[in-house]
Design a protein around this motif. Structure first.
Motif, PDB file in Angstrom:
ATOM      1  N   VAL A  24       0.773  -8.375  47.911  1.00 33.34           N
ATOM      2  CA  VAL A  24       0.274  -8.188  46.551  1.00 33.34           C
ATOM      3  C   VAL A  24       0.559  -6.769  46.072  1.00 33.34           C
ATOM      4  CG1 VAL A  24      -1.566  -9.886  46.864  1.00 33.34           C
ATOM      5  CG2 VAL A  24      -2.018  -7.479  47.375  1.00 33.34           C
ATOM      6  N   PRO A  25       0.467  -6.510  44.753  1.00 33.14           N
ATOM      7  CA  PRO A  25       0.658  -5.156  44.231  1.00 33.14           C
ATOM      8  C   PRO A  25      -0.273  -4.161  44.929  1.00 33.14           C
ATOM      9  CG  PRO A  25       0.659  -6.711  42.446  1.00 33.14           C
ATOM     10  CD  PRO A  25       0.286  -7.489  43.666  1.00 33.14           C
ATOM     11  N   GLY A  26       0.301  -3.046  45.359  1.00 32.08           N
ATOM     12  CA  GLY A  26      -0.473  -2.047  46.080  1.00 32.08           C
ATOM     13  C   GLY A  26      -0.443  -2.216  47.591  1.00 32.08           C
ATOM     14  N   TYR A  27       0.098  -3.334  48.071  1.00 28.95           N
ATOM     15  CA  TYR A  27       0.165  -3.596  49.517  1.00 28.95           C
ATOM     16  C   TYR A  27       1.087  -2.576  50.178  1.00 28.95           C
ATOM     17  CZ  TYR A  27       0.969  -6.181  53.883  1.00 28.95           C
ATOM     18  OH  TYR A  27       1.062  -6.551  55.203  1.00 28.95           O
ATOM     19  N   ARG A  28       0.596  -1.934  51.268  1.00 29.29           N
ATOM     20  CA  ARG A  28       1.388  -0.929  51.975  1.00 29.29           C
ATOM     21  C   ARG A  28       2.422  -1.610  52.868  1.00 29.29           C
ATOM     22  NH1 ARG A  28      -1.677   3.443  55.199  1.00 29.29           N
ATOM     23  NH2 ARG A  28       0.487   4.183  55.331  1.00 29.29           N
ATOM     24  N   LEU A  29       3.635  -1.163  52.747  1.00 26.31           N
ATOM     25  CA  LEU A  29       4.733  -1.710  53.537  1.00 26.31           C
ATOM     26  C   LEU A  29       5.005  -0.765  54.709  1.00 26.31           C
ATOM     27  CD1 LEU A  29       6.980  -2.709  50.522  1.00 26.31           C
ATOM     28  CD2 LEU A  29       5.780  -4.294  52.039  1.00 26.31           C
ATOM     29  N   VAL A  30       4.403  -1.083  55.838  1.00 27.72           N
ATOM     30  CA  VAL A  30       4.569  -0.274  57.038  1.00 27.72           C
ATOM     31  C   VAL A  30       5.813  -0.770  57.769  1.00 27.72           C
ATOM     32  CG1 VAL A  30       3.487   0.568  59.156  1.00 27.72           C
ATOM     33  CG2 VAL A  30       2.067   0.025  57.155  1.00 27.72           C
ATOM     34  N   LEU A  31       6.753   0.110  58.027  1.00 25.26           N
ATOM     35  CA  LEU A  31       8.060  -0.296  58.533  1.00 25.26           C
ATOM     36  C   LEU A  31       8.021  -0.910  59.924  1.00 25.26           C
ATOM     37  CD1 LEU A  31      10.324   2.664  57.344  1.00 25.26           C
ATOM     38  CD2 LEU A  31       9.562   0.649  56.093  1.00 25.26           C
ATOM     39  N   SER A  41      15.257  -2.402  64.646  1.00 23.69           N
ATOM     40  CA  SER A  41      14.716  -1.054  64.493  1.00 23.69           C
ATOM     41  C   SER A  41      14.228  -0.861  63.061  1.00 23.69           C
ATOM     42  CB  SER A  41      15.785  -0.007  64.821  1.00 23.69           C
ATOM     43  OG  SER A  41      16.766   0.032  63.791  1.00 23.69           O
ATOM     44  N   VAL A  42      13.599   0.275  62.817  1.00 20.01           N
ATOM     45  CA  VAL A  42      13.072   0.528  61.472  1.00 20.01           C
ATOM     46  C   VAL A  42      14.177   0.941  60.490  1.00 20.01           C
ATOM     47  CG1 VAL A  42      10.784   1.163  62.316  1.00 20.01           C
ATOM     48  CG2 VAL A  42      12.513   2.949  61.966  1.00 20.01           C
ATOM     49  N   VAL A  43      15.334   1.301  60.996  1.00 10.96           N
ATOM     50  CA  VAL A  43      16.406   1.802  60.123  1.00 10.96           C
ATOM     51  C   VAL A  43      16.831   0.763  59.081  1.00 10.96           C
ATOM     52  CG1 VAL A  43      18.770   2.670  60.004  1.00 10.96           C
ATOM     53  CG2 VAL A  43      17.234   3.462  61.822  1.00 10.96           C
ATOM     54  N   PRO A  44      17.195  -0.482  59.475  1.00 12.12           N
ATOM     55  CA  PRO A  44      17.568  -1.473  58.445  1.00 12.12           C
ATOM     56  C   PRO A  44      16.392  -1.855  57.544  1.00 12.12           C
ATOM     57  CG  PRO A  44      17.487  -2.487  60.629  1.00 12.12           C
ATOM     58  CD  PRO A  44      17.392  -1.017  60.841  1.00 12.12           C
ATOM     59  N   VAL A  45      15.187  -1.787  58.070  1.00 11.90           N
ATOM     60  CA  VAL A  45      14.015  -2.082  57.241  1.00 11.90           C
ATOM     61  C   VAL A  45      13.868  -1.001  56.175  1.00 11.90           C
ATOM     62  CG1 VAL A  45      11.521  -2.418  57.184  1.00 11.90           C
ATOM     63  CG2 VAL A  45      12.850  -3.292  59.114  1.00 11.90           C
ATOM     64  N   ARG A  46      14.079   0.243  56.578  1.00  5.41           N
ATOM     65  CA  ARG A  46      14.012   1.341  55.613  1.00  5.41           C
ATOM     66  C   ARG A  46      15.066   1.167  54.526  1.00  5.41           C
ATOM     67  NH1 ARG A  46      14.388   5.217  58.944  1.00  5.41           N
ATOM     68  NH2 ARG A  46      12.147   5.612  59.173  1.00  5.41           N
ATOM     69  N   GLU A  47      16.256   0.743  54.917  1.00  3.41           N
ATOM     70  CA  GLU A  47      17.319   0.500  53.936  1.00  3.41           C
ATOM     71  C   GLU A  47      16.909  -0.602  52.960  1.00  3.41           C
ATOM     72  OE1 GLU A  47      20.848  -0.472  56.084  1.00  3.41           O
ATOM     73  OE2 GLU A  47      21.033   1.497  57.029  1.00  3.41           O
ATOM     74  N   ALA A  48      16.284  -1.649  53.489  1.00  2.62           N
ATOM     75  CA  ALA A  48      15.841  -2.760  52.642  1.00  2.62           C
ATOM     76  C   ALA A  48      14.767  -2.304  51.658  1.00  2.62           C
ATOM     77  CB  ALA A  48      15.307  -3.888  53.519  1.00  2.62           C
ATOM     78  N   ILE A  49      13.852  -1.472  52.150  1.00  2.00           N
ATOM     79  CA  ILE A  49      12.772  -0.987  51.296  1.00  2.00           C
ATOM     80  C   ILE A  49      13.324  -0.099  50.183  1.00  2.00           C
ATOM     81  CG2 ILE A  49      10.678   0.425  51.224  1.00  2.00           C
ATOM     82  CD1 ILE A  49      10.320  -2.312  52.563  1.00  2.00           C
ATOM     83  N   ARG A  50      14.329   0.714  50.516  1.00  2.00           N
ATOM     84  CA  ARG A  50      14.947   1.569  49.501  1.00  2.00           C
ATOM     85  C   ARG A  50      15.647   0.715  48.426  1.00  2.00           C
ATOM     86  NH1 ARG A  50      12.736   6.494  49.177  1.00  2.00           N
ATOM     87  NH2 ARG A  50      12.689   7.544  51.214  1.00  2.00           N
ATOM     88  N   ARG A  51      16.245  -0.354  48.862  1.00  2.00           N
ATOM     89  CA  ARG A  51      16.902  -1.268  47.918  1.00  2.00           C
ATOM     90  C   ARG A  51      15.869  -1.912  47.000  1.00  2.00           C
ATOM     91  NH1 ARG A  51      20.329  -6.550  49.943  1.00  2.00           N
ATOM     92  NH2 ARG A  51      20.594  -7.580  47.910  1.00  2.00           N
ATOM     93  N   LEU A  52      14.756  -2.312  47.572  1.00  2.00           N
ATOM     94  CA  LEU A  52      13.687  -2.910  46.768  1.00  2.00           C
ATOM     95  C   LEU A  52      13.070  -1.887  45.820  1.00  2.00           C
ATOM     96  CD1 LEU A  52      12.130  -5.030  49.631  1.00  2.00           C
ATOM     97  CD2 LEU A  52      13.012  -5.967  47.490  1.00  2.00           C
ATOM     98  N   GLU A  53      13.054  -0.636  46.243  1.00  2.00           N
ATOM     99  CA  GLU A  53      12.568   0.425  45.359  1.00  2.00           C
ATOM    100  C   GLU A  53      13.489   0.551  44.148  1.00  2.00           C
ATOM    101  OE1 GLU A  53      11.515   5.212  45.414  1.00  2.00           O
ATOM    102  OE2 GLU A  53      12.988   4.388  46.815  1.00  2.00           O
ATOM    103  N   ALA A  54      14.801   0.511  44.392  1.00  2.00           N
ATOM    104  CA  ALA A  54      15.770   0.621  43.295  1.00  2.00           C
ATOM    105  C   ALA A  54      15.627  -0.530  42.307  1.00  2.00           C
ATOM    106  CB  ALA A  54      17.184   0.665  43.860  1.00  2.00           C
ATOM    107  N   GLU A  55      15.181  -1.683  42.799  1.00  2.00           N
ATOM    108  CA  GLU A  55      15.016  -2.864  41.947  1.00  2.00           C
ATOM    109  C   GLU A  55      13.641  -2.912  41.284  1.00  2.00           C
ATOM    110  OE1 GLU A  55      15.858  -6.105  44.561  1.00  2.00           O
ATOM    111  OE2 GLU A  55      18.029  -5.779  44.507  1.00  2.00           O
ATOM    112  N   GLY A  56      12.780  -1.954  41.629  1.00  2.00           N
ATOM    113  CA  GLY A  56      11.464  -1.888  40.997  1.00  2.00           C
ATOM    114  C   GLY A  56      10.363  -2.653  41.693  1.00  2.00           C
ATOM    115  N   PHE A  57      10.662  -3.261  42.840  1.00  2.00           N
ATOM    116  CA  PHE A  57       9.649  -4.021  43.566  1.00  2.00           C
ATOM    117  C   PHE A  57       8.739  -3.128  44.406  1.00  2.00           C
ATOM    118  CE2 PHE A  57      12.869  -7.283  42.818  1.00  2.00           C
ATOM    119  CZ  PHE A  57      12.090  -8.368  42.435  1.00  2.00           C
ATOM    120  N   VAL A  58       9.223  -1.953  44.760  1.00  2.00           N
ATOM    121  CA  VAL A  58       8.517  -1.066  45.691  1.00  2.00           C
ATOM    122  C   VAL A  58       8.479   0.342  45.112  1.00  2.00           C
ATOM    123  CG1 VAL A  58       8.636   0.015  47.992  1.00  2.00           C
ATOM    124  CG2 VAL A  58       9.129  -2.424  47.722  1.00  2.00           C
TER     125      VAL A  58
END
Length: 224
Positions: A24-31, A41-58
């Motif tokens: 839900v909105p505000g949910y913390r995404l712990v890698l 590893s956390v590296v591809p997860v971090r890449e995914a989160i950055r991509r979602l940030e660029a799209e406005g989801f995160v």
């Protein structure tokens, strides 16, 4: 066999959970837990989160980290206000042509919505909600108004697939309001009465979401 990159796997998982309302909105995404779940590893997860940030989801915030984006209040407000107006109008204009069979169909859908309240699935509820309202506004004789209604619903899908994922208490009241709206249409109420009922039904969801947003903002300020 096509091998899906690990960052893409993480991206799909997190985005699906955001869109379904599991995150839900505000949910913390712990890698690390996401990485462990996917066996990477956390590296591809971090890449995914950055991509979602660029799209406005995160979004990223200091002392918080990555979290699911809160709804952009102004954009959500304007979309819902507009949808309330045009859908209310479309429902009122369509009302004289809504048949007894369509009313019965809408009541069956609403009964399904009531049944889902005990095992609440926000996305399923939202899909049924659109199906029910479509029965009531699709026969609107004004194609321009109908086009605006479709645009509003599509815009809401972009903003957030399901408002009910973070205001689940609103769902039960929504079902009750559907019954009252169906009664008005079935009884041949005036177009104005039907329009106002449909409009206020939409605005009640808006009020619930914005109240929840204010509560989240207040909580975040207290813990900052």
């Amino acid at each position: 066999m096509v091998v899906v990159p690990k960052s893409e796997q993480a991206y799909r998982l997190v985005r699906e959970r955001i869109e379904s309302g599991q995150y839900v909105p505000g949910y913390r995404l712990v890698l690390s837990p996401i990485a462990s779940e996917l066996g990477m590893s956390v590296v591809p997860v971090r890449e995914a989160i950055r991509r979602l940030e660029a799209e406005g989801f995160v979004t990223f915030e200091a002392n918080v980290g990555a979290q699911v984006s809160l709804i952009k209040e102004t954009e959500y407000l304007h979309t819902m206000q507009t949808l309330a107006l045009v859908e209310g109008s479309a429902t009122a204009l369509a009302a004289p042509t809504v048949s007894a069979d369509q009313i019965a169909r809408a009541r069956r859908i609403n009964a399904q919505m009531r049944e889902t309240l005990t095992r609440f699935d926000p996305q399923a509820f939202t899909d049924l909600n659109l199906e029910l309202h479509s029965v009531l506004f699709e026969s609107c004789p004004n194609p321009h108004i109908l086009d605006l209604v479709h645009r509003g619903w599509n815009r809401m899908k972009v903003l957030r697939n399901s408002s009910f994922s973070f205001v689940p208490d609103r769902a039960a009241a929504s079902v009750d309001e559907h019954e009252r709206l169906l009664d008005l249409i079935e009884d041949g109420a005036s177009p104005l009465e039907i329009e106002l009922a449909a409009r206020n039904h939409r605005l009640a969801t808006l009020d619930a979401v914005l109240a929840h947003q204010d509560q989240l903002t207040h909580q975040r300020r207290k813990t900052a």
